[in-house]
Scaffold this motif. Sequence first.
Motif, PDB file in Angstrom:
ATOM      1  N   PHE A 214       0.770  -1.262  -0.020  1.00  0.00           N
ATOM      2  CA  PHE A 214       0.090  -0.162   0.007  1.00  0.00           C
ATOM      3  C   PHE A 214       1.060   1.325  -0.058  1.00  0.00           C
ATOM      4  CE2 PHE A 214      -4.247  -1.474   0.825  1.00  0.00           C
ATOM      5  CZ  PHE A 214      -4.127  -2.786   1.129  1.00  0.00           C
ATOM      6  N   LYS A 215       0.573   2.260  -0.947  1.00  0.00           N
ATOM      7  CA  LYS A 215       1.575   3.382  -1.158  1.00  0.00           C
ATOM      8  C   LYS A 215       0.662   4.369  -0.682  1.00  0.00           C
ATOM      9  CE  LYS A 215       1.605   3.204  -5.863  1.00  0.00           C
ATOM     10  NZ  LYS A 215       2.192   3.827  -7.161  1.00  0.00           N
ATOM     11  N   ASP A 216       1.305   5.584  -0.282  1.00  0.00           N
ATOM     12  CA  ASP A 216       0.836   6.727   0.349  1.00  0.00           C
ATOM     13  C   ASP A 216       0.410   7.816  -1.062  1.00  0.00           C
ATOM     14  OD1 ASP A 216       1.155   6.226   2.737  1.00  0.00           O
ATOM     15  OD2 ASP A 216       3.131   7.589   3.105  1.00  0.00           O
ATOM     16  N   ASP A 217       0.722   7.289  -2.212  1.00  0.00           N
ATOM     17  CA  ASP A 217       0.037   8.129  -3.330  1.00  0.00           C
ATOM     18  C   ASP A 217      -1.260   8.028  -3.486  1.00  0.00           C
ATOM     19  OD1 ASP A 217       2.919   8.131  -3.708  1.00  0.00           O
ATOM     20  OD2 ASP A 217       2.745   7.098  -5.596  1.00  0.00           O
ATOM     21  N   ALA A 218      -1.648   9.081  -3.914  1.00  0.00           N
ATOM     22  CA  ALA A 218      -3.221   9.401  -4.157  1.00  0.00           C
ATOM     23  C   ALA A 218      -3.452   9.883  -5.522  1.00  0.00           C
ATOM     24  CB  ALA A 218      -3.953  10.205  -2.897  1.00  0.00           C
ATOM     25  N   SER A 219      -4.665   9.488  -6.089  1.00  0.00           N
ATOM     26  CA  SER A 219      -4.877  10.038  -7.235  1.00  0.00           C
ATOM     27  C   SER A 219      -6.337  10.269  -7.383  1.00  0.00           C
ATOM     28  CB  SER A 219      -4.494   9.204  -8.567  1.00  0.00           C
ATOM     29  OG  SER A 219      -5.143   8.031  -8.662  1.00  0.00           O
ATOM     30  N   ALA A 220      -6.934  11.035  -8.339  1.00  0.00           N
ATOM     31  CA  ALA A 220      -8.257  11.412  -8.304  1.00  0.00           C
ATOM     32  C   ALA A 220      -8.513  11.710  -9.750  1.00  0.00           C
ATOM     33  CB  ALA A 220      -8.822  12.549  -7.460  1.00  0.00           C
ATOM     34  N   GLY A 221      -9.845  11.498 -10.348  1.00  0.00           N
ATOM     35  CA  GLY A 221     -10.066  11.868 -11.754  1.00  0.00           C
ATOM     36  C   GLY A 221      -9.184  10.975 -12.663  1.00  0.00           C
ATOM     37  N   ASN A 222      -9.249   9.674 -12.500  1.00  0.00           N
ATOM     38  CA  ASN A 222      -8.228   8.599 -13.261  1.00  0.00           C
ATOM     39  C   ASN A 222      -7.021   9.386 -13.323  1.00  0.00           C
ATOM     40  OD1 ASN A 222      -7.460   6.487 -14.987  1.00  0.00           O
ATOM     41  ND2 ASN A 222      -8.589   7.570 -16.723  1.00  0.00           N
ATOM     42  N   GLY A 223      -6.283   9.876 -12.327  1.00  0.00           N
ATOM     43  CA  GLY A 223      -5.046  10.324 -12.582  1.00  0.00           C
ATOM     44  C   GLY A 223      -4.946  11.698 -12.962  1.00  0.00           C
ATOM     45  N   ALA A 224      -5.835  12.742 -13.101  1.00  0.00           N
ATOM     46  CA  ALA A 224      -5.947  13.969 -13.459  1.00  0.00           C
ATOM     47  C   ALA A 224      -5.240  14.776 -12.236  1.00  0.00           C
ATOM     48  CB  ALA A 224      -7.209  14.337 -13.671  1.00  0.00           C
ATOM     49  N   LYS A 225      -5.449  14.304 -11.096  1.00  0.00           N
ATOM     50  CA  LYS A 225      -5.184  15.025  -9.760  1.00  0.00           C
ATOM     51  C   LYS A 225      -4.178  13.847  -9.046  1.00  0.00           C
ATOM     52  CE  LYS A 225      -7.020  16.740  -5.429  1.00  0.00           C
ATOM     53  NZ  LYS A 225      -6.442  17.892  -5.050  1.00  0.00           N
ATOM     54  N   LYS A 226      -2.960  14.377  -8.717  1.00  0.00           N
ATOM     55  CA  LYS A 226      -2.037  13.381  -8.236  1.00  0.00           C
ATOM     56  C   LYS A 226      -1.631  14.131  -6.739  1.00  0.00           C
ATOM     57  CE  LYS A 226      -0.349  10.616 -11.771  1.00  0.00           C
ATOM     58  NZ  LYS A 226      -0.211  10.941 -12.992  1.00  0.00           N
ATOM     59  N   GLY A 227      -1.246  13.109  -5.701  1.00  0.00           N
ATOM     60  CA  GLY A 227      -0.502  13.691  -4.598  1.00  0.00           C
ATOM     61  C   GLY A 227      -0.210  12.657  -3.441  1.00  0.00           C
ATOM     62  N   VAL A 228       0.079  12.848  -2.375  1.00  0.00           N
ATOM     63  CA  VAL A 228       0.692  11.888  -1.333  1.00  0.00           C
ATOM     64  C   VAL A 228      -0.377  12.463   0.028  1.00  0.00           C
ATOM     65  CG1 VAL A 228       2.491  11.216   0.161  1.00  0.00           C
ATOM     66  CG2 VAL A 228       2.965  12.020  -2.337  1.00  0.00           C
TER      67      VAL A 228
END
Length: 243
Positions: free
Chosen positions: A28-42
């Motif tokens: 499990f990574k801390d990476d987060a994405s939303a909108g099918n990768g349009a928004k990325k963060g940790v």
Amino acid sequence: MGRRRQLYEGKAKILFEGPEPGTLVQYFKDDASAGNGAKKGVITGKGVLNNRISEHLMLRLHEIGIPTHFIRRLNMREQLIREVEIIPLEVVIRNVAAGSLSKRLGIKEGTRLPHPIVEFYYKNDSLNDPMVSEEHITAFGWACAHDLEDIVSLSMRINDFLCGLFVGIGITLVDFKLEFGRLWENDNMRIVLADEISPDNCRLWDSKTSQKLDKDRFRQDMGKVEEAYQEVAMRLGILPEAT
Ligand code: C5P
């Protein structure tokens, strides 16, 4: 554990070859994405929390007879799972209108639905995971009618159980996404719950205040994302560990 062969890297998780045939290690990574990768963060510490939350929920579901891919948690960020043939569907179960349902059909967010609604999306990033019907699913061979029957009845049982579990800790299970896989054992095939269940793929609202305790805080830049995941873990009785 020594170096292992990486088999797949997704937006929030990595799959490695497991120690025995038929097993995988889910990281499990801390990476987060939303909108099918349009928004990325940790989201710092998310991987540790989701590993614990998903372990907890998969174990509770196992206790009521839901077959899952989960074997055991290995460490802070990894769990041992059974290798399954993932069915390329995202199964969304909704109890309260929110997100894409509210947007698409103009139903006010927060409206309790007359009964749980199951939706299917074809898992395909390049097509943006389009919504599909049972007819699409059987016509294009993603699952047969019998598999779909199992998927829907498992989804309903999971929803009933999780709604009750969350009500008990002051949380409304608004909606969530499940994935299923085919597990082959001596020529027998069973449909089992796969992937994870965590605030990344559930909408969880505080029952009293409707405060969002899930990934919508990241999607909508609401702040206090880590705190929301911690709150869910704490209410589930999972002691927060150092990240
Ligand atoms: O965006 P939408 O309202 O369709 O999402 C329904 C539920 O499915 C939400 O709980 C969301 O977190 C989850 N979901 C997901 N992965 C996706 C799409 C939705 O976990 N790719």
